[in-house]
Motif scaffolding. Structure first.
Motif, PDB file in Angstrom:
ATOM      1  N   PRO A  48     -13.930  -1.912  -8.105  1.00  0.00           N
ATOM      2  CA  PRO A  48     -12.392  -2.157  -8.769  1.00  0.00           C
ATOM      3  C   PRO A  48     -11.606  -2.681  -7.676  1.00  0.00           C
ATOM      4  N   LYS A  49     -10.424  -3.381  -8.293  1.00  0.00           N
ATOM      5  CA  LYS A  49      -9.281  -3.799  -7.330  1.00  0.00           C
ATOM      6  C   LYS A  49      -8.503  -2.684  -6.726  1.00  0.00           C
ATOM      7  N   ARG A  50      -8.137  -2.773  -5.567  1.00  0.00           N
ATOM      8  CA  ARG A  50      -7.270  -1.653  -4.948  1.00  0.00           C
ATOM      9  C   ARG A  50      -6.134  -1.418  -5.850  1.00  0.00           C
ATOM     10  N   ALA A  51      -5.270  -0.347  -5.767  1.00  0.00           N
ATOM     11  CA  ALA A  51      -3.970   0.047  -6.378  1.00  0.00           C
ATOM     12  C   ALA A  51      -3.051  -0.546  -5.790  1.00  0.00           C
ATOM     13  N   PRO A  52      -2.171  -1.319  -6.662  1.00  0.00           N
ATOM     14  CA  PRO A  52      -0.737  -1.764  -5.686  1.00  0.00           C
ATOM     15  C   PRO A  52       0.098  -0.643  -4.987  1.00  0.00           C
ATOM     16  N   GLY A  53       0.742  -1.370  -4.088  1.00  0.00           N
ATOM     17  CA  GLY A  53       1.387  -0.267  -3.418  1.00  0.00           C
ATOM     18  C   GLY A  53       1.347  -0.673  -1.794  1.00  0.00           C
ATOM     19  N   VAL A  54       2.509  -0.050  -0.962  1.00  0.00           N
ATOM     20  CA  VAL A  54       2.325  -0.326   0.470  1.00  0.00           C
ATOM     21  C   VAL A  54       1.757   1.044   1.000  1.00  0.00           C
ATOM     22  N   PRO A  66      13.237  -3.950   6.019  1.00  0.00           N
ATOM     23  CA  PRO A  66      14.027  -3.673   4.955  1.00  0.00           C
ATOM     24  C   PRO A  66      14.446  -4.931   4.497  1.00  0.00           C
ATOM     25  N   SER A  67      14.416  -6.046   5.195  1.00  0.00           N
ATOM     26  CA  SER A  67      15.052  -7.395   4.585  1.00  0.00           C
ATOM     27  C   SER A  67      13.627  -8.014   4.112  1.00  0.00           C
ATOM     28  N   ALA A  68      12.479  -7.767   4.010  1.00  0.00           N
ATOM     29  CA  ALA A  68      11.621  -8.247   3.638  1.00  0.00           C
ATOM     30  C   ALA A  68      11.124  -7.947   2.047  1.00  0.00           C
ATOM     31  N   LYS A  69      10.824  -8.950   1.312  1.00  0.00           N
ATOM     32  CA  LYS A  69      10.387  -8.592   0.036  1.00  0.00           C
ATOM     33  C   LYS A  69       9.109  -8.535  -0.356  1.00  0.00           C
ATOM     34  N   VAL A  70       8.470  -7.341  -0.850  1.00  0.00           N
ATOM     35  CA  VAL A  70       7.411  -7.522  -1.203  1.00  0.00           C
ATOM     36  C   VAL A  70       7.057  -6.983  -2.812  1.00  0.00           C
ATOM     37  N   ILE A 124      -0.524  -3.534   0.091  1.00  0.00           N
ATOM     38  CA  ILE A 124      -0.335  -3.685   1.474  1.00  0.00           C
ATOM     39  C   ILE A 124      -1.132  -2.616   2.343  1.00  0.00           C
ATOM     40  N   GLY A 125      -2.167  -2.916   3.083  1.00  0.00           N
ATOM     41  CA  GLY A 125      -3.045  -1.684   3.736  1.00  0.00           C
ATOM     42  C   GLY A 125      -2.483  -1.043   4.991  1.00  0.00           C
TER      43      GLY A 125
END
Lengths: 358, 358, 358
Positions: free
Chosen positions: A99-105, A113-117, A123-124
């Motif tokens: 099964p796909k991994r759960a979303p999240g960082v 802080p200025s990146a947009k995810v 994000i592993g």
């Protein structure tokens, strides 16, 4: 856990012959498949395996199906291109198993802080996303990947562990980048600033800063430990649906046309343009500043030093033969001009003889 | 945001012709540059572009400037080597666009208490610095780099993400190592400890521990995913100002002389010595235990199996031609000894004929 | 800090000649060794160095010892294979210099709760071990390594920094994997799903999911930045005691037989089988779907396009010669069919002459 043939045909097309309620849970080759597995026939030379396979169902085209002995109780899904069909459905079986991994960082990731995810991205551990980077919807970024300043990663892309993407690059939607690949490293450019010759040479190489980026189109796949350099001033460009194998080097300011495939260990020097729908064989080397038009095929281990301006297949590699024979041929090649001289001498003699006779 | 021509000339030399107060903020090729950009003319064949460029100023040498139509209102900086000048000033424009990172160690880095890290160094996320390592002034170590036990990194060096440097290596000042490169991995050495031949062979390969290091001189640049093995007993040595492209392999106990450049995908087997100011083309292979003297050039895709003891250019690669022609030539080469036999037979016949005539 | 010769002989075998209480602390070549160092003689051509060395003791075989001038006061350990003996004891000296790391999991590592990690294993900083993975006894996993879901790492294996092992792979006991290597990346497989030819071609490549794994036998060593792809359906297999150098590419579903060695920059395309005890030279390329039997040697830079079904040495590479000579030979090769035509014409003339004479 699996899919009925009916389910599969409803989702992916094709026509079920046999029991539509038969359930398969994984894929296997014809000669190894069991009753809960789905196999495929891509090449008619394996037709006899269809007669004997224990597979629960076989993907086949109508032409090959017609060649089989009548009255088989076997199950089939009939489709014009069984191999491509197989490839398409395989992902569904993989998702079944994992099964796909759960979303999240992940807590250990470092996101500026200025990146947009996107909220749907995964994000592993130990991932670094630098300032101004943009990570799209449903992106999966595995452990230890580094995304440089201002780099964009398109929706649905998957970057495997330990990939490095430098700053200012654009990765298209659904791109797959395998582990250890490097995108956007500096192109190999140095201005010679030497005076004098030979032992008297003084001076140095001056690095030419590489201020272009790398632009990678949609649906590109890039192999493990492959390297693609950033451009000197403009971008290095990989168009949509290009497929690149492992350990390939692509120099700065190259442009690789859509649908082209490049096999492992190939190297393409800077500022070279490769057309669309080309096939570059394994360990091929292509010089810098040349152009290959669309539909060029270069066979494995060949070297390209000039532009190839007509579609077709090009070669410059020899197949290995036994060492002693090779050495004999190689020695004769080294002295092939002497053979020519001997032919010339014979021709002169023959001419003289003809002259005598005349 | 930019520099006046006067500022640039004051810092980097050269003579301003035109408006010294004109301000430029970035660099661009002649045919793409705008009024706030600086371009350069390195090759006189592009002289006509200087007449038409919209660039705010052009780097040019005095000889080429003299060829231009008189009365131009354009701005120039006149310098003997515009390409090298361009390379030098480019870094200043890059710094303008992307200010340097703040010094310090990222909270997620793992620095052994016995390692020494200069206060001016920038240590990124998830970096590991092992016991006894020394990181010099103004070094930048990017995310996920690993620096082994006792390894030294000289002042001003920059290691990009995911670089691995093993223990006991020395990286000189201002060295640049691109992402994924590996420095100091074990050389490929195994002692055969087998008895018997053919199918009766028994025994094994015994690993020869590699206890030398890697020593890299100042101002060396090493490409992405390149590998340089540590020496068996003594060091592998890369001298100052060597430039190495991506995906290059350098075996244990090699020595590469100063100012030599090695293009992508080249491989150099163990214990080989390459001189100073050499140029090793892309995908060149060099055997182990050979010597190339200073000023040797090996063209792309060639193979070197013996020492090259005279300066000059060496080659063993064929350019790709159309597949059918190649196959015909290759088949004839495989049987070139038969051509020789036929020549010999003709010569014998000619001799016999000459004998008859005599 | 060191070992007496008596200690060494007790642990590793061999017979001490000279002072059994003499103590040595490290290893060095004959011509550099001092009184506290141990050297070895592997090649009788260096016998004279044994007469002059300052080494505290020399590893030598009985045959070479007998050739030395009688009455030497030097110390020896006599063993049939000094080179393999040296290799074996070297590890003991390395352990002397660098004590093993303490077992345990670094605080920054991310270990899935369902993974099993032996208490004796050493897990470094920022390592990721995914669900269901199994890490054996005395394994050392260095910084930033990623171990995928369900992958097994055998007892005593050592994975260097930044290695990526995908899910579902099996790494055998005592395997060594150098930094940056990638195990289990997707094989390069795409089903063509295009219609039309030339510029009218439409459609795409369909990725064939790779659901096999990689199985690596005991005592294998894998070089830095080498890549080994997972199988399409079945596993890619590397048998025990295979030794693979840096930057080698091994395609999906290859099988490499036990004790085979593969030198740097070699590439092996998919579904190829290489026998046991083979030697694959540097930068060799081997096509897909071919078989090399046991005891095949392919020399450096050669290309293999067909199966090699007899043991022996195979070659297809030319050594570099001076550029001008090469170009002359290459041009003649390109036109070798014209030489053949000229020979044929001469033969016809000779035949005609013979006919005239008859």
């Amino acid at each position: 856990m699996g899919f009925t043939l009916e389910d599969i045909a409803r989702q992916f097309g094709g026509k079920v012959v046999g029991d539509p309620a038969h359930c398969v849970g994984s894929l296997a080759p014809l000669d190894q498949a069991g009753p809960e597995q789905l196999a495929f026939l891509a090449n008619p030379k394996y037709l006899s395996q269809v007669e004997t396979t224990r597979a629960g169902a076989v993907l086949i085209n109508a032409e090959d199906l017609a060649k089989l002995a009548p009255g088989s109780s076997r199950n089939f899904i009939v489709t014009p291109n069984p191999y491509a069909y197989f490839a398409r459905i395989a992902q569904a079986f993989i998702d079944l198993a994992a099964p796909k991994r759960a979303p999240g960082v992940h807590a250990s990731a470092t996101i500026d802080p200025s990146a947009k995810v996107a909220a749907s991205a995964v994000i592993g551990p130990n991932v670094t996303v630098e300032a101004g980077a943009v990570i799209g919807e449903n992106v999966q970024i595995d452990a230890n990947v580094v995304i440089g300043r201002g780099t964009q990663v398109g929706d649905g892309a998957h970057l495997y562990p330990n990939v490095s993407v430098y700053h200012g690059c654009r990765i298209g939607p659904r791109v797959i980048i395998h582990a250890g690949a490097v995108i956007g490293s500096d192109g190999f450019g140095f201005a010679p600033d030497f005076t004098g010759d030979g032992d008297a040479r003084t001076g140095s190489w001056v690095k030419i800063p590489q201020v272009g980026g790398v632009s990678i189109g949609s649906d590109v796949e890039i192999g493990a430990n492959t390297t693609i350099d950033r451009g000197a001033m403009a971008d290095t460009i990989i168009e949509e649906c290009v497929k690149i194998d492992n350990l390939v080097q692509i120099g700065h300011n190259c442009k690789v046309g859509a649908y082209t495939v490049i096999a492992g260990c190939a190297g393409i020097a800077g500022s070279t343009t490769i057309g669309r729908h080309c096939m570059i064989g394994g360990a091929v080397g292509i010089a810098g500043h040349v152009t290959l038009v669309d539909h060029v095929i270069v066979t494995a281990k060949s070297g390209v030093s000039k532009s190839l301006l007509k579609p077709g297949m090009y070669t410059s590699a020899f197949p290995a033969v036994d060492h002693a024979s090779w050495n004999k041929s190689a020695a004769l090649l080294r002295n092939i001009d002497k053979l020519r001289e001997r032919i010339k001498a014979l021709e002169a003699g023959a001419g003289a003889a003809a002259g005598e006779k005349a």
